[in-house]
Design a protein around this motif. Structure first.
Motif, mmCIF file in Angstrom:
data_model
loop_
_atom_site.group_PDB
_atom_site.id
_atom_site.type_symbol
_atom_site.label_atom_id
_atom_site.label_comp_id
_atom_site.label_asym_id
_atom_site.label_seq_id
_atom_site.Cartn_x
_atom_site.Cartn_y
_atom_site.Cartn_z
ATOM 1 N N LEU A 155 0.807 -1.223 0.000
ATOM 2 C CA LEU A 155 0.000 0.000 0.000
ATOM 3 C C LEU A 155 0.839 1.271 0.000
ATOM 4 N N CYS A 156 2.124 1.160 0.370
ATOM 5 C CA CYS A 156 3.032 2.310 0.302
ATOM 6 C C CYS A 156 3.810 2.219 -1.010
ATOM 7 N N ALA A 157 3.799 3.308 -1.788
ATOM 8 C CA ALA A 157 4.460 3.286 -3.103
ATOM 9 C C ALA A 157 5.951 2.998 -2.984
ATOM 10 N N LYS A 158 6.529 3.328 -1.804
ATOM 11 C CA LYS A 158 7.961 3.103 -1.610
ATOM 12 C C LYS A 158 8.229 1.873 -0.731
ATOM 13 N N SER A 159 7.166 1.158 -0.376
ATOM 14 C CA SER A 159 7.290 -0.041 0.464
ATOM 15 C C SER A 159 8.081 0.233 1.741
ATOM 16 N N LEU A 160 7.805 1.377 2.364
ATOM 17 C CA LEU A 160 8.536 1.738 3.579
ATOM 18 C C LEU A 160 7.997 0.946 4.767
#
Lengths: 239, 304
Positions: A155-160
């Motif tokens: 769900l986070c575009a940066k996969s943080l």
């Protein structure tokens, strides 16, 4: 389920050489839900190819609705027993399903030429008849116990893993103002659940070796073994 | 020189920012690249200069090359490095390389997404996040890499991180700031802030972390820029009053006006911070004027 979307018909036709006889195979599970390769789309594809001068020797979506093309023993039985004559004439198979389905047809035909008729786009939840959403990246190391069941890898575009970047605006992601910031979704959910404590503390970097490809799973009624570059992990499902 | 020395002796630390060129630095020893030209305007006005790392995901000369160039010319670079383009091997190696080339200060960031830049089809790496990167940088300084292997010689740099006071919900951003502190962040620079209330709400909570914080300000050059930032720049909001004030100035007077507005804002809030980070977006020549309006005495010149 594996979400798929059909390739443009022109691209598919370009895969097929002049005079090549094609057998079309769909999938009655995921591709049916995506309208990319169910019974209707598979029959329609045969007709669409015919109209463009491609000789189609047969088509099928093996099994009842809900049956997956990627179940090899079933697909092999259907193709060999129910479509033996057509398959003999086929130079190649156009598969309307995911990449697993394409490989299943290779296995079921002992290595016939195959063409992908779809792009496999993600693993998703069938939210409704019209919406399929991605909530899992199949990364091999699930972290969602700490995020209220919402996956930051997905769900986070940066996969943080340790919280949001500074880029969100009005709850939306810096990548796309229509898209929710995954970390704000996680925060709001944990807040609602009274479990914001789960956000505290350092989250280690992912073990990407568990995401290394190709991966395999060996299963039995009592245990399963997952093989990746991170090694073998055997887990019992019993006490 | 590590900025730590300045913070430790209570100096109000002033930094600004330059972006490396889209292209290589020519071999001609007399050539002055644009980032160095910008730095010349800052000489004597700031303690250190951030050098951006492919900012906004636009491909440029590497921040390390530009940082080393500035260092050689007598400026104090703050080397920025992001998680967007490098996996954990490259990130650690870059940190070792930066120290080996004489860099003393670094700022560790997540990085803007590739989707915002000029290579939208690039694979975004994000193997680590900024919290993990801070921890790993701190571990390198302790003499081991993130796999636990000992280093023959360890780097020794001052580790900075970023926080966005504009972020809503603020508590979520502060949870992350807390993690960065625990991971080993030694100082912070904020993203650009324009709003008094945002500053006050942020600093009331963030000062408890006990790390020096530099207030980040971006020079507002025109009303169009304000509207553009509100529309397109993630995580920054420019209040209408700012946009109207810069818009009321004639175009020829806008540099002067921008210096006055930025200086006034810094003056109002400087006592709450341990320094200021001025992002002039190319208008480096007005930085001395900004500091004069902010009533901040410039440090001594460092470069010739």
């Amino acid at each position: 389920m594996h979400a798929t979307i059909q390739k443009p018909i022109e691209e598919i036709v370009n895969y097929i050489k002049p005079g090549e006889k094609v057998f079309v195979v769909g999938c009655n599970n995921c591709a049916w839900k995506c309208h990319s390769g169910g019974e209707e789309e598979t029959t329609a594809m045969a007709e669409r190819l015919n109209r463009r001068g491609v000789e189609v020797v047969g088509s099928t979506t093996p099994g009842q609705r809900g049956m997956s093309l990627c179940k090899l023993d079933h697909t092999r039985k259907v193709l060999r027993e129910d479509y033996a004559e057509q398959i003999k004439k086929a130079d190649s198979f156009l598969v309307l399903g995911c990449g697993q389905g394409v490989h299943t047809v290779i296995d079921a035909t002992d290595g016939a030429m195959v063409h992908p008729g779809c792009d496999t786009i993600f693993g998703g939840e069938t939210v409704s008849d019209t919406d399929i959403n991605e909530y899992c990246s199949l990364c091999g190391e699930c972290v969602i116990e700490f995020t209220g069941g919402l996956c930051p890898m997905t769900l986070c575009a940066k996969s943080l893993l340790n919280g949001p970047c500074g880029g969100a605006e009005n709850g939306k992601c810096e990548v796309d103002s229509e898209r929710d910031c995954g970390w704000i979704l996680i925060y709001e959910r944990l807040k609602q659940l009274g479990r914001l404590d789960l956000l505290e503390g350092y989250r280690e970097p992912k073990n990407h070796a568990k995401w290394s490809r190709p991966r395999t799973l060996k299963v039995s009624p009592h245990e399963a073994t997952f093989c990746s570059q991170a090694g073998k992990r055997t887990v019992s499902n019993q006490d | 020189m590590k900025l730590k020395e300045l913070f430790d002796r209570g100096e109000f630390v002033i930094s600004s920012e330059v972006g490396p060129v889209k292209g290589a630095i020519p071999r001609d020893p007399d050539f002055v690249p644009p980032c160095q030209q910008e730095a010349q305007h800052l000489n004597g006005s700031v303690h250190a200069i951030n050098v951006t790392d492919n900012q906004s995901a636009v491909m440029k000369l590497g921040s390390l090359a530009a940082s080393v160039r500035l260092k050689a010319k007598g400026y104090e670079p703050i080397y920025q490095i992001t998680c967007r383009d490098r996996n954990r091997i490259a990130l650690q190696s870059e940190i070792l390389t930066a120290y080996s080339l004489g860099i003393d200060n670094m700022l560790l960031l997540t990085g803007d997404h590739t989707n915002l830049g000029d290579h939208k089809e690039a694979k975004p790496v994000f193997d680590l996040d900024s919290v993990q990167l801070v921890r790993i940088a701190a571990e390198l300084q302790e003499g081991r890499d993130m796999a636990g292997n000992p280093l023959m010689f360890q780097p020794d740099m001052f580790i900075g991180a970023v926080v966005n006071p504009n972020f809503q919900p603020l508590d979520l951003q502060l949870i992350k700031m807390h993690k960065k502190v625990d991971a080993g962040a030694q100082f912070f620079q904020t993203q650009a802030v324009y709003d008094d209330r945002v500053v006050d709400e942020f600093i009331a909570k963030a000062e408890a972390f006990g790390r020096p914080i530099q207030l980040g300000v971006v020079v507002l050059k025109s009303p169009q820029m304000g509207a553009y930032m509100n529309r397109n720049v993630s995580g920054i909001s420019v209040p209408q009053a700012w946009i109207e004030e810069i818009g009321a100035a004639a175009k020829g007077d806008r540099k002067k006006k921008a210096a006055e507005m930025t200086g006034r804002f810094i003056k109002k809030h400087k006592s709450k911070f341990q320094g200021v980070h001025i992002m002039p977006l190319g208008w480096t020549d007005i930085v001395p004027d900004i500091l004069a309006h902010a009533e901040i005495a410039p440090p001594r010149p460092s470069a010739g």
